[in-house]
Design a protein around this motif. Structure first.
Motif, PDB file in Angstrom:
ATOM      1  N   MET A  93       1.103  -1.081   0.186  1.00 34.41           N
ATOM      2  CA  MET A  93       0.489  -0.162  -0.083  1.00 34.41           C
ATOM      3  C   MET A  93       0.148   1.010   0.209  1.00 34.41           C
ATOM      4  O   MET A  93       1.561   1.679   0.767  1.00 34.41           O
ATOM      5  CB  MET A  93      -0.760  -0.135   0.796  1.00 34.41           C
ATOM      6  N   PRO A  94       0.674   2.226  -0.872  1.00 35.92           N
ATOM      7  CA  PRO A  94       0.975   3.726  -1.049  1.00 35.92           C
ATOM      8  C   PRO A  94       1.308   4.434   0.034  1.00 35.92           C
ATOM      9  O   PRO A  94       2.052   4.578   0.460  1.00 35.92           O
ATOM     10  CB  PRO A  94       1.305   3.798  -2.724  1.00 35.92           C
ATOM     11  N   ILE A  95       0.170   4.431   0.584  1.00 33.32           N
ATOM     12  CA  ILE A  95       0.383   5.204   2.115  1.00 33.32           C
ATOM     13  C   ILE A  95       0.137   4.227   3.540  1.00 33.32           C
ATOM     14  O   ILE A  95      -0.622   3.365   3.274  1.00 33.32           O
ATOM     15  CB  ILE A  95      -1.286   6.327   1.685  1.00 33.32           C
ATOM     16  N   SER A  96       0.814   4.755   4.686  1.00 34.93           N
ATOM     17  CA  SER A  96       1.206   3.747   5.411  1.00 34.93           C
ATOM     18  C   SER A  96       1.230   5.475   6.831  1.00 34.93           C
ATOM     19  O   SER A  96       1.741   6.233   6.378  1.00 34.93           O
ATOM     20  CB  SER A  96       2.159   3.259   5.677  1.00 34.93           C
ATOM     21  N   CYS A  97       1.033   4.581   8.137  1.00 32.48           N
ATOM     22  CA  CYS A  97       0.685   5.320   8.920  1.00 32.48           C
ATOM     23  C   CYS A  97       2.527   5.201   9.758  1.00 32.48           C
ATOM     24  O   CYS A  97       2.467   3.771   9.888  1.00 32.48           O
ATOM     25  CB  CYS A  97      -0.476   4.861  10.020  1.00 32.48           C
ATOM     26  N   GLN A  98       2.986   6.144  10.482  1.00 29.99           N
ATOM     27  CA  GLN A  98       4.048   6.094  10.850  1.00 29.99           C
ATOM     28  C   GLN A  98       3.997   5.914  12.548  1.00 29.99           C
ATOM     29  O   GLN A  98       4.500   6.280  13.685  1.00 29.99           O
ATOM     30  CB  GLN A  98       4.942   7.132  10.731  1.00 29.99           C
ATOM     31  N   LEU A  99       2.310   5.714  12.739  1.00 29.00           N
ATOM     32  CA  LEU A  99       2.326   5.085  14.676  1.00 29.00           C
ATOM     33  C   LEU A  99       3.099   4.700  15.487  1.00 29.00           C
ATOM     34  O   LEU A  99       3.999   5.467  16.274  1.00 29.00           O
ATOM     35  CB  LEU A  99       1.213   5.076  14.519  1.00 29.00           C
ATOM     36  N   ARG A 100       3.482   3.895  14.797  1.00 35.11           N
ATOM     37  CA  ARG A 100       4.635   2.623  15.018  1.00 35.11           C
ATOM     38  C   ARG A 100       5.910   3.329  15.525  1.00 35.11           C
ATOM     39  O   ARG A 100       7.069   3.625  16.535  1.00 35.11           O
ATOM     40  CB  ARG A 100       5.430   1.185  13.998  1.00 35.11           C
ATOM     41  N   VAL A 101       6.756   3.831  14.100  1.00 34.81           N
ATOM     42  CA  VAL A 101       7.941   4.878  14.538  1.00 34.81           C
ATOM     43  C   VAL A 101       7.714   6.525  15.621  1.00 34.81           C
ATOM     44  O   VAL A 101       8.705   6.400  16.885  1.00 34.81           O
ATOM     45  CB  VAL A 101       7.943   5.544  13.108  1.00 34.81           C
ATOM     46  N   LEU A 102       6.384   7.457  15.540  1.00 35.70           N
ATOM     47  CA  LEU A 102       6.562   7.643  16.541  1.00 35.70           C
ATOM     48  C   LEU A 102       6.440   7.561  17.996  1.00 35.70           C
ATOM     49  O   LEU A 102       6.660   8.291  19.171  1.00 35.70           O
ATOM     50  CB  LEU A 102       5.097   8.777  16.116  1.00 35.70           C
ATOM     51  N   LEU A 103       5.392   6.584  17.811  1.00 38.86           N
ATOM     52  CA  LEU A 103       5.824   5.947  19.610  1.00 38.86           C
ATOM     53  C   LEU A 103       6.637   5.301  20.185  1.00 38.86           C
ATOM     54  O   LEU A 103       7.557   6.254  21.529  1.00 38.86           O
ATOM     55  CB  LEU A 103       4.645   4.906  19.965  1.00 38.86           C
ATOM     56  N   ALA A 104       7.966   5.333  19.312  1.00 38.58           N
ATOM     57  CA  ALA A 104       8.528   4.682  19.663  1.00 38.58           C
ATOM     58  C   ALA A 104       9.621   5.959  19.492  1.00 38.58           C
ATOM     59  O   ALA A 104      10.208   6.179  20.330  1.00 38.58           O
ATOM     60  CB  ALA A 104       9.632   3.726  18.331  1.00 38.58           C
ATOM     61  N   ARG A 105      10.042   6.687  19.098  1.00 40.04           N
ATOM     62  CA  ARG A 105      10.145   7.770  19.455  1.00 40.04           C
ATOM     63  C   ARG A 105       9.845   9.042  20.745  1.00 40.04           C
ATOM     64  O   ARG A 105      11.120   9.209  21.136  1.00 40.04           O
ATOM     65  CB  ARG A 105       9.649   9.584  17.803  1.00 40.04           C
ATOM     66  N   LEU A 106       8.419   8.769  21.064  1.00 35.36           N
ATOM     67  CA  LEU A 106       7.688   8.859  22.482  1.00 35.36           C
ATOM     68  C   LEU A 106       9.230   8.261  23.392  1.00 35.36           C
ATOM     69  O   LEU A 106       9.406   8.743  24.094  1.00 35.36           O
ATOM     70  CB  LEU A 106       6.692   8.866  22.502  1.00 35.36           C
ATOM     71  N   ASN A 107       8.749   7.030  23.033  1.00 38.10           N
ATOM     72  CA  ASN A 107       9.226   6.150  24.481  1.00 38.10           C
ATOM     73  C   ASN A 107      10.240   6.710  24.413  1.00 38.10           C
ATOM     74  O   ASN A 107      11.097   6.362  25.578  1.00 38.10           O
ATOM     75  CB  ASN A 107       8.642   4.716  24.214  1.00 38.10           C
ATOM     76  N   VAL A 108      11.511   6.691  23.513  1.00 38.03           N
ATOM     77  CA  VAL A 108      13.433   7.004  23.741  1.00 38.03           C
ATOM     78  C   VAL A 108      13.109   8.351  23.957  1.00 38.03           C
ATOM     79  O   VAL A 108      14.146   8.608  25.310  1.00 38.03           O
ATOM     80  CB  VAL A 108      13.738   7.240  22.020  1.00 38.03           C
ATOM     81  N   GLU A 109      12.677   9.085  24.328  1.00 35.20           N
ATOM     82  CA  GLU A 109      12.226  10.202  25.012  1.00 35.20           C
ATOM     83  C   GLU A 109      12.155  10.487  26.266  1.00 35.20           C
ATOM     84  O   GLU A 109      13.052  10.615  27.064  1.00 35.20           O
ATOM     85  CB  GLU A 109      11.663  11.536  24.471  1.00 35.20           C
ATOM     86  N   ARG A 110      11.125   9.796  26.632  1.00 34.99           N
ATOM     87  CA  ARG A 110       9.904   9.622  27.700  1.00 34.99           C
ATOM     88  C   ARG A 110      11.724   8.244  28.510  1.00 34.99           C
ATOM     89  O   ARG A 110      12.197   8.780  30.207  1.00 34.99           O
ATOM     90  CB  ARG A 110       9.193   8.692  27.952  1.00 34.99           C
ATOM     91  N   ALA A 111      12.375   7.806  27.779  1.00 35.20           N
ATOM     92  CA  ALA A 111      13.254   6.618  28.450  1.00 35.20           C
ATOM     93  C   ALA A 111      14.305   7.890  28.775  1.00 35.20           C
ATOM     94  O   ALA A 111      15.030   8.026  30.194  1.00 35.20           O
ATOM     95  CB  ALA A 111      13.717   5.155  27.383  1.00 35.20           C
ATOM     96  N   MET A 112      15.077   8.908  28.007  1.00 32.84           N
ATOM     97  CA  MET A 112      16.208   9.185  28.774  1.00 32.84           C
ATOM     98  C   MET A 112      15.291  10.406  29.959  1.00 32.84           C
ATOM     99  O   MET A 112      16.712  10.686  30.291  1.00 32.84           O
ATOM    100  CB  MET A 112      16.262  10.206  27.175  1.00 32.84           C
ATOM    101  N   GLN A 113      14.107  10.941  29.269  1.00 33.14           N
ATOM    102  CA  GLN A 113      13.629  11.530  30.900  1.00 33.14           C
ATOM    103  C   GLN A 113      13.502  10.311  32.130  1.00 33.14           C
ATOM    104  O   GLN A 113      13.188  10.454  33.348  1.00 33.14           O
ATOM    105  CB  GLN A 113      12.498  12.186  30.590  1.00 33.14           C
ATOM    106  N   ASN A 114      13.625   9.387  32.217  1.00 29.77           N
ATOM    107  CA  ASN A 114      13.085   8.413  32.953  1.00 29.77           C
ATOM    108  C   ASN A 114      12.321   8.496  33.312  1.00 29.77           C
ATOM    109  O   ASN A 114      11.519   8.339  34.279  1.00 29.77           O
ATOM    110  CB  ASN A 114      14.522   8.341  34.070  1.00 29.77           C
ATOM    111  N   ALA A 115      11.789   8.374  32.453  1.00 29.71           N
ATOM    112  CA  ALA A 115      10.028   7.963  32.628  1.00 29.71           C
ATOM    113  C   ALA A 115       9.139   7.075  32.087  1.00 29.71           C
ATOM    114  O   ALA A 115       9.679   6.717  31.114  1.00 29.71           O
ATOM    115  CB  ALA A 115       9.483   9.370  31.889  1.00 29.71           C
ATOM    116  N   SER A 116       8.072   6.465  32.678  1.00 26.30           N
ATOM    117  CA  SER A 116       7.565   4.691  32.072  1.00 26.30           C
ATOM    118  C   SER A 116       7.260   5.457  30.934  1.00 26.30           C
ATOM    119  O   SER A 116       6.434   6.409  30.017  1.00 26.30           O
ATOM    120  CB  SER A 116       6.868   4.434  32.853  1.00 26.30           C
TER     121      SER A 116
END
Length: 92
Positions: free
Chosen positions: A1-24
């Motif tokens: 499919m030529p259109i895809s949702c990047q929710l997985r990528v955005l959620l991973a980015r959010l969780n990396v940033e939260r990990a750097m802040q020692n947040a769950s």
């Protein structure tokens, strides 16, 4: 499919940033509760199994992620043109 949702990528980015802040980390279940998007819709978008998405859902996801970092529709949805052969098959 030529259109895809990047929710997985955005959620991973959010969780990396939260990990750097020692947040769950944020789970899909927690995101559903906080964003107002149903868990089943989030799972479908996260796994790439969704065939359509409502404008209201896009709005809720963009609003949710923008609480943490700037996100546009281009970050959430991506489009790749089909190869010439695939385009010919789809038209023909």
């Amino acid at each position: 499919m030529p259109i895809s949702c990047q929710l997985r990528v955005l959620l991973a980015r959010l969780n990396v940033e939260r990990a750097m802040q020692n947040a769950s980390p944020i789970s899909l279940r927690r995101m559903a509760e906080e964003s107002g998007v149903s868990l089943s819709v989030l799972v479908a978008l996260h796994t790439g199994r969704s065939q359509r998405v409502d404008y209201a859902t896009l709005d809720r996801l963009l609003t949710y992620f923008n609480r943490f970092f700037p996100v546009t529709i281009n970050d959430l949805l991506t489009w790749e043109s089909a190869s010439e052969e695939e385009a010919h098959i789809a038209v023909g």
